[in-house]
Design an enzyme around this catalytic site. Structure first.
Site, PDB file in Angstrom:
ATOM      1  N   ASP A 327       0.933  -1.135  -0.156  1.00  0.00           N
ATOM      2  CA  ASP A 327      -0.025   0.277   0.013  1.00  0.00           C
ATOM      3  C   ASP A 327       0.719   1.499   0.010  1.00  0.00           C
ATOM      4  OD1 ASP A 327      -2.554   1.561   0.579  1.00  0.00           O
ATOM      5  OD2 ASP A 327      -1.349   1.954   2.408  1.00  0.00           O
ATOM      6  N   GLU A 381       1.181  -0.535  -5.342  1.00  0.00           N
ATOM      7  CA  GLU A 381       0.022   0.552  -5.491  1.00  0.00           C
ATOM      8  C   GLU A 381       0.950   1.869  -5.530  1.00  0.00           C
ATOM      9  OE1 GLU A 381      -3.464   2.604  -3.154  1.00  0.00           O
ATOM     10  OE2 GLU A 381      -1.768   2.605  -2.234  1.00  0.00           O
TER      11      GLU A 381
END
EC number: 2.4.1.18
Length: 672
Positions: A327, A381
């Site tokens: 993330d 990401e």
């Protein structure tokens, strides 16, 4: 000068060779240092075997790293939750604290904390390497819990070694993966949701919110306890069982891992753990994320790097995860976190704002992950398009297997919101969906959990809006819903068939889940009404959701069974802006789309390689809510353009409006 493959593939990087070389050199130097002095990277990433609470033959040993602490006490029922010199840790070298305790001190299930003292202050803390953290439902305070069951979990997945070239990812959140208005459990997910994912054809499950987080509504992105699976969903054994069952069903399981920041809570998190703000995090303002209200790790500290690498190793070894979706990688890469920054040329990536410490950490993490599990999947990401995200560290890259194509859902949102579909540009559509950096593979998606949150809209809701509430019965025709269903299908089909690696879907979006995600919070009176998935809508044969779910299942299973994503790249055959026809091929597969809102075209000529073709998938099929305008059994034979083979061959098709087709070239037996 040593060649760097990343630069060799992309000559525009040549002016920035110095910055790339410096990062590669630092990575190699640290790797050499670790290998020489610490017996290799895997050993270096073994902090979870040393720190925290561990049983040994005569009792228990507990260790913690807290260089600024002046005293540390274990507290629990054994001392009435008050500091007691009997349970005071001994200070060792390098900021390490240690205590050995008899067996009777702890039993499985006991709760405990730390009480840490420092100059001019003190406070309760949870161990940094706590493997289970539980919240008291009355006081709402968190405690570590001794987790050492008598019977260890028995894995049955030793023969599961997937080599998934094209991940088809089902993004899921255990807590909201049930229909009841409550927090779902690992067991419920295993029993009720795993079979759905298997039937739907997806080969990878991406679990969100696994690492413990104090606020449920953070979607798991404000992590407090990096080694503890969230206890609100069940026990560690129940999470292990979930992964084990998925493996038995042939599906890999990856998890969202959050190493881009940490929650700033102090009693249950890492912030000010030993009385200083910069033990785990950058000093000063750099240690605080200005947009996320959280703390930013100091990737330049060996102890922090060891903590995070140990975390990577822990989830793979202890829970058999098959990789990670990292993330917030963009936030890690730059000191400005990518905030309010437009990346318009290569100078923007190499303007001195890189956090080289973070770059090197990510290179080490990916090296470690693939050393532990060669077929692991690592996904970044990353939204800035940073060069080298998908290249191996030895080539000058960060080592991720895939980068999320975050521009694709943004493209779809803008297209749907700002432009009526009769004005959509076919060339631009194909370009946006198929573009990628030369060295990387990508995960394409039309929408993820981000688009389903309150404040945004899913694709189906942007297309149908309030009509969904009254016209989703198969007995109630509605032109707005007809348009929404047709476009929902072909948007997902073209996104998947242009993918340069893999594809992602958030749970429920495949059947057009009608409502947004809104976690319980003060603003909605702590309601779970929207923090769930209404699977019964897709199961109800009377509702149109079933059509969308059936189409997604047929689409995904076809992609898997036919290995449709193997041929690269996708080549454009035709883009007619007036007719809104877009055609491209991947090897023997031909994808045909008619985005025109009204006009269907008989005998439409499409330039193709000579041969015969058969339709494999047709979004106009009545099983998918289509209008049954194409005979599925027809074989289509090419013919010379203008009767002259020198002009090439064409395939003449009937292409209904708002329809997507997949055809395959059928081998013709040789006459020789």
């Amino acid at each position: 000068m040593k060649k760097i493959p990343l630069i060799e593939k992309d000559g525009w990087l040549a002016p920035h060779r110095g910055a790339i070389e410096a990062t590669v050199t630092e990575y190699n130097d640290i790797l050499d240092e670790i290998t020489d002095s610490r017996d290799g990277l895997v050993h270096f990433a073994g902090n979870h075997h040393f720190f925290g609470l561990h049983p040994y033959s005569e009792g228990w040993v507990f260790r913690e790293w807290a260089p600024n602490a002046s005293a540390i006490f274990l507290i629990g029922d054994f001392c009435d939750w008050k500091p007691n010199k009997t349970y005071r840790l001994q200070q060792k070298d390098h900021g390490i604290w240690e205590i050995f305790l008899p067996k009777i001190t702890f039993k499985h299930g006991d709760y405990f904390k730390l009480f840490v003292e420092w100059e001019f202050g003190s406070g309760f803390r949870l161990p940094a390497y706590a493997r289970r953290v539980v919240q008291d439902p009355e006081t709402l305070l968190f405690s570590a819990q001794v987790w050492h069951p008598e019977e260890p979990f028995i894995w049955t997945d030793k023969d599961f070694h997937p080599e998934i070239k094209h991940p088809l990812i089902y993004e899921a959140h255990v807590g909201m993966a049930q229909e009841d208005e409550k927090v779902g459990t690992y067991n419920e997910f295993t029993e009720k949701v795993l079979p759905r994912i298997k039937e739907a054809g997806y080969n990878v499950i991406q679990l969100m919110a696994v690492q413990e987080h104090p606020y449920y509504g953070s979607f798991g992105y404000h992590v407090s306890n990096f080694f503890a699976p969230s206890s609100r969903f069940g026990t560690p054994e129940e999470l292990r069982n979930l992964v084990n069952k998925a493996h038995e069903m042939g599906m890999a399981v990856i998890m969202d891992i959050v190493h881009s920041h940490a929650v700033k809570n102090e009693e249950e998190g890492l912030s000010r753990f030993d009385g200083t703000l910069d033990q785990y995090f950058y000093p000063g303002g750099r240690g605080f994320h200005p947009a996320w209200d959280s703390r930013c790790f100091d990737y330049g500290k060996r102890e922090v790097v060891a903590f995070l690498l140990s975390n990577c190793r822990y989830w793979i070894e202890e829970f058999h995860f098959d990789g990670y979706r990292f993330d917030g990688v963009t936030s890690m890469l730059y000191t400005h976190h990518g905030l309010e920054k437009a990346f318009t040329n290569y100078n923007d990536y190499f303007d001195g704002s890189q956090d080289r410490n973070a770059l090197v950490y990510l290179m080490l993490a990916n090296h470690l992950i693939h050393q532990l599990k060669p077929h692991a999947i690592s996904i970044a990401e990353e939204m800035s398009g940073f060069p080298g995200v998908g290249a191996p560290p030895e080539d000058g890259g960060l080592g991720f297997d895939f980068r999320l194509s975050m521009g694709v859902p943004d493209f779809w949102i803008k297209l749907i919101k700002d432009h009526p579909d009769e004005t959509w540009n076919m060339q631009a559509l194909f370009h946006e969906l198929s573009q990628h950096r030369p060295e990387e593979r990508t995960i394409s998606y039309a929408e993820s959990h981000d688009q389903a949150l309150v404040g945004d809209k899913t694709i189906i809701f942007r297309l149908a809006d309030k009509e969904m509430y009254d016209f989703m019965s198969k007995e109630t025709p509605n032109l707005i819903i007809d348009r929404a269903i047709s476009l929902h299908k072909i948007i997902r089909l073209i996104t998947l068939t242009t993918a340069n690696g893999g594809y992602l879907n958030f749970m429920g979006n495949e059947f057009g889940h009608p409502e947004w995600i809104d976690f319980p919070r003060e603003g909605n009176n702590w309601s779970y009404k929207y923090a769930r998935r209404q699977w019964s809508l897709a199961d109800d044969k009377k509702l149109k959701y079933e059509w969308l779910g059936s189409f997604d299942q047929a689409m995904v299973n076809l992609i898997v069974n036919e290995h449709l994503l193997d041929p690269l790249p996708a080549y454009l055959n035709l883009a007619n802006e007036t007719d809104k026809i877009l055609v491209f091929n991947r090897g023997d597969f031909l994808m045909v789309f008619n985005f025109h809102p009204e006009t269907s075209f008989p005998d439409y000529g499409i330039p193709v390689a000579p041969g015969k073709y058969k339709i494999l998938l047709n979004s106009d099929n009545p099983e998918f809510g289509g209008f049954d305008r194409i005979d599925p059994d027809i074989l289509y034979f090419t013919e010379p353009v203008g009767g002259n083979p020198n002009n090439g061959h064409q395939l003449k098709l009937y292409i209904p409006n708002r329809t997507g087709l997949i055809l395959k070239k059928i081998p013709t037996p040789s006459i020789y």
